[in-house]
Each structure stands twice: as C-alpha cells, then as structure tokens.
Design a protein around this motif. Structure first.
Motif, short mmCIF file in Angstrom:
data_model
loop_
_atom_site.label_atom_id
_atom_site.label_comp_id
_atom_site.label_asym_id
_atom_site.label_seq_id
_atom_site.Cartn_x
_atom_site.Cartn_y
_atom_site.Cartn_z
N MET A 83 12.37 14.03 43.83
CA MET A 83 11.83 15.05 42.71
C MET A 83 12.38 16.62 43.36
N LYS A 84 13.16 17.35 42.51
CA LYS A 84 13.75 18.55 42.82
C LYS A 84 12.98 19.64 41.69
N ILE A 85 12.55 20.62 42.53
CA ILE A 85 11.90 21.80 41.98
C ILE A 85 12.80 23.22 42.17
N SER A 86 13.18 23.82 41.00
CA SER A 86 14.16 25.10 41.03
C SER A 86 13.11 26.21 41.09
N ILE A 87 13.25 27.19 41.71
CA ILE A 87 12.63 28.59 41.64
C ILE A 87 13.46 29.47 41.40
N ILE A 88 13.42 30.02 40.12
CA ILE A 88 14.70 30.97 39.88
C ILE A 88 13.81 32.29 39.44
N TYR A 89 14.38 33.40 40.28
CA TYR A 89 13.76 34.70 39.93
C TYR A 89 14.45 35.90 40.06
N HIS A 90 14.03 36.92 39.41
CA HIS A 90 14.77 38.34 39.69
C HIS A 90 14.15 39.14 40.51
N SER A 91 14.79 39.75 41.40
CA SER A 91 14.21 40.74 42.25
C SER A 91 15.13 41.72 42.90
N GLU A 92 14.47 43.00 42.54
CA GLU A 92 15.51 44.22 43.24
C GLU A 92 15.02 44.75 44.41
N SER A 93 13.67 44.60 44.78
CA SER A 93 13.29 45.04 46.16
C SER A 93 12.79 44.32 46.89
N GLY A 94 12.74 43.02 46.39
CA GLY A 94 12.41 41.88 47.40
C GLY A 94 11.03 41.32 47.31
N ASN A 95 10.35 41.84 46.40
CA ASN A 95 8.78 41.38 46.56
C ASN A 95 8.79 40.12 45.70
N THR A 96 9.49 39.93 44.59
CA THR A 96 9.33 38.71 43.86
C THR A 96 10.09 37.63 44.64
N ARG A 97 11.04 37.81 45.34
CA ARG A 97 11.92 37.00 46.13
C ARG A 97 11.00 36.39 47.28
N GLU A 98 10.22 37.39 47.76
CA GLU A 98 9.10 37.08 48.95
C GLU A 98 8.07 36.03 48.36
N VAL A 99 7.60 36.28 47.32
CA VAL A 99 6.52 35.22 46.69
C VAL A 99 7.50 34.01 46.42
N ALA A 100 8.52 34.20 45.71
CA ALA A 100 9.18 32.69 45.69
C ALA A 100 9.24 31.93 46.73
N GLU A 101 9.37 32.55 47.83
CA GLU A 101 9.65 31.64 49.30
C GLU A 101 8.13 31.33 49.55
N ILE A 102 7.23 31.93 49.34
CA ILE A 102 5.76 31.31 49.55
C ILE A 102 5.28 30.31 48.50
N ILE A 103 5.97 30.29 47.20
CA ILE A 103 5.57 29.13 46.34
C ILE A 103 6.53 27.87 47.00
N LYS A 104 7.70 28.25 47.38
CA LYS A 104 8.60 27.22 47.89
C LYS A 104 7.91 26.34 49.02
N ASP A 105 7.13 27.08 50.06
CA ASP A 105 6.58 26.74 50.97
C ASP A 105 5.34 26.01 50.48
N GLY A 106 4.65 26.25 49.80
CA GLY A 106 3.59 25.49 48.81
C GLY A 106 4.07 24.26 48.41
N CYS A 107 5.11 24.35 47.60
CA CYS A 107 5.69 23.28 46.85
C CYS A 107 6.14 22.16 48.19
N LEU A 108 6.51 22.58 49.28
CA LEU A 108 7.08 21.65 50.33
C LEU A 108 5.64 20.94 50.72
N LYS A 109 4.60 21.31 50.90
CA LYS A 109 3.70 20.59 51.10
C LYS A 109 3.28 19.23 50.52
N VAL A 110 3.81 18.97 49.42
CA VAL A 110 3.85 17.73 48.92
C VAL A 110 5.18 16.73 49.20
N GLU A 111 5.06 15.57 49.55
CA GLU A 111 5.99 14.72 49.87
C GLU A 111 6.81 14.38 48.74
N LYS A 112 8.25 14.07 49.31
CA LYS A 112 9.07 13.66 48.11
C LYS A 112 9.70 14.72 47.25
#
Ligand SMILES: Cc1cc2nc3c(=O)[nH]c(=O)nc-3n(C[C@H](O)[C@H](O)[C@H](O)COP(=O)(O)O)c2cc1C
Length: 161
Positions: A1-30
């Motif tokens: 299964m693939k998940i794409s997290i697509i974001y716009h970020s100028e000063s980095g906040n939204t990018r940081e949150v995208a990475e946290i959401i990614k870490d949460g996704c990766l708690k699920v196998e496969k």
C-alpha cells in the motif's frame, strides 16, 4: 500500500507536520509513505498510491494560493478512486485552518476521491475534518498528527487490501 503526503510549505511548519503524519502512517505494516512538496512531487509514486494526504498553511483563513494553483493546474496526478485526507497549519486558534481543511476536502471530492478524517467515530483524540497544528504543533498537536496518520494508514489497508 502506498500513501502520498503532498503539501505546500514556505517556512517549514506544514512540512514538519507532514513528516509527523508520515511517522504515524509508518506504524501500520505494509505501508510505504512519501512526503512531497508541491514544488518537487513524484507523479509516478502518487499515481500508484491508494491514498493522498494533502496539507496546506492557512492563508487569509483558507488554503494557500500556491496549493490552490497546484490543485487547479496540475494535470499529472490521477486522483480518482483514491482515499483522501487533509491537514493544515495556522498561526493561532481560530485562524481559519478548519476552513482550509474544508476547501481541500472540496477539491478532493470534485476530483472523485473518497474522503476520510477518522472523525469523532474513532474516539479521542477527535479529528473532525482533518488535523490542525498551530505552526509546527505543540507536543499534543504533534501526537494528534501522528495518530491521524496511523488512522489514515489503517483505513488504507482496510479498504484496499
Ligand atoms: C500570506 C499569509 C497569510 C496567512 N494567513 C493566516 C491566517 O489567516 N490565519 C492564520 O492563523 N495564519 C495565517 N498565516 C500563517 C501561516 O498559516 C502559518 O505560519 C503556517 O504554519 C505557515 O506554514 P509553512 O511554515 O508551512 O509555510 C499566514 C501566513 C502567510 C504567509
């Protein structure tokens, strides 16, 4: 299964949150997850994803013009039939992030996606329309973002296995 997290970020906040959401996704196998800025995205990975999670900073109580332009103009992405979920950052409570979430949800619906937020049905912590963080998020907001990611990944596996 693939998940794409697509974001716009100028000063980095939204990018940081995208990475946290990614870490949460990766708690699920496969589950394979990539975070991508709208300035540097991979159409191949996105088009072979079952799920797209979209994120924006809040600009004047709505999504950024850059994300709006990406959603309106980009023709390389095939959204139809995929699961969609959304998140936003803002500077202060009441800054309009909920409205930005609803705008993104509208775009995903128009593109033929299945939209999911886990909602109140998933219990605490509640995410009604999607995740919101003040700038890059307090500790509890970061925790909510990670839980949101895990829930979206769990739904992806459940729906597309
Ligand atoms: C043009 C502009 C408009 C903004 N409008 C709002 C707003 O209406 N409400 C709010 O809470 N924050 C507003 N902000 C702050 C950003 O939403 C916030 O700092 C966000 O986390 C920035 O994300 P980024 O670091 O990923 O670029 C605005 C910022 C900019 C640059």
């Amino acid at each position: 299964m693939k998940i794409s997290i697509i974001y716009h970020s100028e000063s980095g906040n939204t990018r940081e949150v995208a990475e946290i959401i990614k870490d949460g996704c990766l708690k699920v196998e496969k589950v394979e997850v990539k975070t991508m800025s709208i300035d540097e995205f991979e159409p191949e990975f996105i088009n072979s994803s079952q799920t797209i999670i979209l994120g924006s900073p809040t600009y004047s109580g709505d999504i950024s013009w850059q994300l709006k332009s990406f959603l309106d103009q980009n023709k390389k992405i095939d959204y139809k039939g995929k699961l969609g979920a959304v998140f936003a950052t803002e500077n202060f409570i009441g800054g309009g992030a909920d409205n930005a979430l609803l705008t993104m949800i509208s775009h995903l619906l128009v593109k033929g996606m299945l939209v999911y937020s886990a909602g109140a049905a998933a219990g605490h912590p509640y995410t009604h329309f999607g995740v919101v963080c003040i700038q890059a998020g307090s500790e509890s907001q970061k925790e909510r973002a990670a839980i949101f990611g895990r829930r979206i990944a769990q739904k992806t596996v459940e729906l597309f296995k």
